[in-house]
Design a protein around this motif. Structure first.
Motif, PDB file in Angstrom:
ATOM      1  N   GLN A   1       0.835  -1.200   0.000  1.00 48.80           N
ATOM      2  CA  GLN A   1       0.000   0.000   0.000  1.00 48.80           C
ATOM      3  C   GLN A   1       0.869   1.248   0.000  1.00 48.80           C
ATOM      4  N   LYS A   2       1.958   1.220   0.742  1.00 48.04           N
ATOM      5  CA  LYS A   2       2.863   2.372   0.777  1.00 48.04           C
ATOM      6  C   LYS A   2       3.474   2.615  -0.596  1.00 48.04           C
ATOM      7  N   LEU A   3       3.793   1.544  -1.304  1.00 44.97           N
ATOM      8  CA  LEU A   3       4.418   1.658  -2.623  1.00 44.97           C
ATOM      9  C   LEU A   3       3.510   2.375  -3.629  1.00 44.97           C
ATOM     10  N   VAL A   4       2.191   2.145  -3.545  1.00 42.31           N
ATOM     11  CA  VAL A   4       1.261   2.789  -4.482  1.00 42.31           C
ATOM     12  C   VAL A   4       0.552   3.999  -3.874  1.00 42.31           C
ATOM     13  N   GLY A   5       0.733   4.222  -2.578  1.00 45.71           N
ATOM     14  CA  GLY A   5       0.143   5.398  -1.940  1.00 45.71           C
ATOM     15  C   GLY A   5      -1.333   5.282  -1.639  1.00 45.71           C
ATOM     16  N   GLY A   6      -1.802   4.093  -1.313  1.00 46.39           N
ATOM     17  CA  GLY A   6      -3.211   3.919  -0.971  1.00 46.39           C
ATOM     18  C   GLY A   6      -3.615   2.465  -0.944  1.00 46.39           C
ATOM     19  N   ASP A   7      -4.918   2.237  -0.782  1.00 51.40           N
ATOM     20  CA  ASP A   7      -5.446   0.876  -0.804  1.00 51.40           C
ATOM     21  C   ASP A   7      -5.196   0.272  -2.178  1.00 51.40           C
ATOM     22  N   ILE A   8      -4.800  -0.998  -2.187  1.00 59.26           N
ATOM     23  CA  ILE A   8      -4.417  -1.600  -3.464  1.00 59.26           C
ATOM     24  C   ILE A   8      -5.599  -2.229  -4.197  1.00 59.26           C
ATOM     25  N   GLU A   9      -5.474  -2.185  -5.501  1.00 63.54           N
ATOM     26  CA  GLU A   9      -6.406  -2.840  -6.417  1.00 63.54           C
ATOM     27  C   GLU A   9      -5.547  -3.573  -7.434  1.00 63.54           C
ATOM     28  N   THR A  10      -5.988  -4.746  -7.855  1.00 65.62           N
ATOM     29  CA  THR A  10      -5.236  -5.482  -8.872  1.00 65.62           C
ATOM     30  C   THR A  10      -6.011  -5.505 -10.177  1.00 65.62           C
ATOM     31  N   VAL A  11      -5.252  -5.481 -11.256  1.00 67.74           N
ATOM     32  CA  VAL A  11      -5.799  -5.570 -12.607  1.00 67.74           C
ATOM     33  C   VAL A  11      -4.976  -6.624 -13.332  1.00 67.74           C
ATOM     34  N   SER A  12      -5.644  -7.533 -13.995  1.00 67.57           N
ATOM     35  CA  SER A  12      -4.938  -8.608 -14.708  1.00 67.57           C
ATOM     36  C   SER A  12      -5.306  -8.579 -16.192  1.00 67.57           C
ATOM     37  N   PRO A  13      -4.684  -7.672 -16.955  1.00 66.40           N
ATOM     38  CA  PRO A  13      -5.063  -7.522 -18.366  1.00 66.40           C
ATOM     39  C   PRO A  13      -4.382  -8.495 -19.320  1.00 66.40           C
ATOM     40  N   TRP A  14      -3.432  -9.301 -18.824  1.00 64.38           N
ATOM     41  CA  TRP A  14      -2.667 -10.173 -19.703  1.00 64.38           C
ATOM     42  C   TRP A  14      -2.896 -11.643 -19.347  1.00 64.38           C
ATOM     43  N   PRO A  15      -2.675 -12.535 -20.301  1.00 60.07           N
ATOM     44  CA  PRO A  15      -2.930 -13.948 -20.034  1.00 60.07           C
ATOM     45  C   PRO A  15      -1.886 -14.623 -19.149  1.00 60.07           C
ATOM     46  N   ASP A  16      -0.669 -14.035 -19.036  1.00 59.01           N
ATOM     47  CA  ASP A  16       0.316 -14.693 -18.173  1.00 59.01           C
ATOM     48  C   ASP A  16       0.044 -14.363 -16.709  1.00 59.01           C
ATOM     49  N   ARG A  17       0.742 -14.987 -15.828  1.00 59.70           N
ATOM     50  CA  ARG A  17       0.467 -14.890 -14.388  1.00 59.70           C
ATOM     51  C   ARG A  17       1.138 -13.674 -13.756  1.00 59.70           C
ATOM     52  N   VAL A  18       0.681 -12.506 -14.166  1.00 58.38           N
ATOM     53  CA  VAL A  18       1.136 -11.238 -13.594  1.00 58.38           C
ATOM     54  C   VAL A  18      -0.077 -10.348 -13.390  1.00 58.38           C
ATOM     55  N   CYS A  19       0.102  -9.319 -12.582  1.00 61.21           N
ATOM     56  CA  CYS A  19      -0.971  -8.336 -12.424  1.00 61.21           C
ATOM     57  C   CYS A  19      -0.371  -6.964 -12.177  1.00 61.21           C
ATOM     58  N   ILE A  20      -1.183  -5.967 -12.414  1.00 62.61           N
ATOM     59  CA  ILE A  20      -0.859  -4.589 -12.074  1.00 62.61           C
ATOM     60  C   ILE A  20      -1.469  -4.329 -10.708  1.00 62.61           C
ATOM     61  N   VAL A  21      -0.700  -3.704  -9.829  1.00 61.70           N
ATOM     62  CA  VAL A  21      -1.198  -3.328  -8.513  1.00 61.70           C
ATOM     63  C   VAL A  21      -1.118  -1.810  -8.432  1.00 61.70           C
ATOM     64  N   CYS A  22      -2.275  -1.176  -8.184  1.00 59.83           N
ATOM     65  CA  CYS A  22      -2.345   0.283  -8.164  1.00 59.83           C
ATOM     66  C   CYS A  22      -3.216   0.742  -7.002  1.00 59.83           C
ATOM     67  N   ASP A  23      -3.245   2.061  -6.778  1.00 60.24           N
ATOM     68  CA  ASP A  23      -4.111   2.660  -5.781  1.00 60.24           C
ATOM     69  C   ASP A  23      -5.534   2.601  -6.323  1.00 60.24           C
ATOM     70  N   ASP A  24      -6.448   1.975  -5.592  1.00 57.59           N
ATOM     71  CA  ASP A  24      -7.807   1.810  -6.108  1.00 57.59           C
ATOM     72  C   ASP A  24      -8.571   3.121  -6.212  1.00 57.59           C
ATOM     73  N   GLU A  25      -8.053   4.196  -5.615  1.00 59.29           N
ATOM     74  CA  GLU A  25      -8.708   5.508  -5.726  1.00 59.29           C
ATOM     75  C   GLU A  25      -7.788   6.546  -6.357  1.00 59.29           C
ATOM     76  N   GLY A  26      -6.812   6.091  -7.139  1.00 64.13           N
ATOM     77  CA  GLY A  26      -5.842   7.000  -7.736  1.00 64.13           C
ATOM     78  C   GLY A  26      -6.470   8.139  -8.520  1.00 64.13           C
ATOM     79  N   LYS A  27      -7.446   7.828  -9.362  1.00 70.26           N
ATOM     80  CA  LYS A  27      -8.099   8.879 -10.159  1.00 70.26           C
ATOM     81  C   LYS A  27      -8.940   9.786  -9.271  1.00 70.26           C
ATOM     82  N   LEU A  28      -9.656   9.199  -8.317  1.00 70.08           N
ATOM     83  CA  LEU A  28     -10.495  10.001  -7.415  1.00 70.08           C
ATOM     84  C   LEU A  28      -9.655  10.945  -6.567  1.00 70.08           C
ATOM     85  N   LYS A  29      -8.449  10.530  -6.219  1.00 69.27           N
ATOM     86  CA  LYS A  29      -7.547  11.363  -5.423  1.00 69.27           C
ATOM     87  C   LYS A  29      -6.846  12.423  -6.266  1.00 69.27           C
TER      88      LYS A  29
END
Length: 144
Positions: free
Chosen positions: A31-59
């Motif tokens: 959470q500290k790395l992204v600056g907030g509560d984390i959200e994951t997004v998995s847009p690719w077929p391999d076993r990876v994900c993007i982890v971002c602040d779930d309120e980044g745009k709202l903030k």
């Protein structure tokens, strides 16, 4: 399978080139790395994900990179592996693949046709985002 205590991730910050990092695999550290509560997004077929602040745009965090042709990620995010429902380290191949994908910083302009994006260098990003900051090459020429 045991959860890794530290994981190797690719951190992507607005206006910067991606950077490989080792981070503690704990919720507070991530959470500290992204600056907030984390959200994951998995847009690719391999076993990876993007982890971002779930309120980044709202903030109002700065837009960072496009996500495919359908969304924009705001604020810092990282890419990590996923194994058995837990975050895990990226492989060398994955680091290389996603560093290439997100290598160039992007600038975002609102137009009457929608959002326009273009790639740039970190220096161009800084000049664009802070137009009052003098360019070092311009200053050198002016000092002569």
């Amino acid at each position: 399978m045991n959860k890794e205590n530290q994981i190797r991730v690719l951190l992507v910050c607005p206006g910067q080139y991606p950077a490989e990092r080792m981070v503690n695999n704990t919720l507070p550290a991530l959470q500290k790395l992204v600056g907030g509560d984390i959200e994951t997004v998995s847009p690719w077929p391999d076993r990876v994900c993007i982890v971002c602040d779930d309120e980044g745009k709202l903030k109002g965090k700065p837009f960072n990179r496009t996500l495919g042709d359908y969304d924009v990620l705001a604020g810092d995010f990282f890419i990590c592996g996923v194994r058995d429902g837990d975050f895990c380290s990226l492989t060398d191949t994955q680091i290389s693949r996603y560093e290439k994908l997100y290598h160039d910083p992007q600038i975002f302009l609102s137009t009457s046709f929608g959002l326009y994006t273009d790639t740039c260098t970190p220096q161009e990003y800084a000049r664009f985002m802070n137009p009052s900051t003098p360019d070092k090459t311009t200053m050198r020429n002016e000092e002569r």
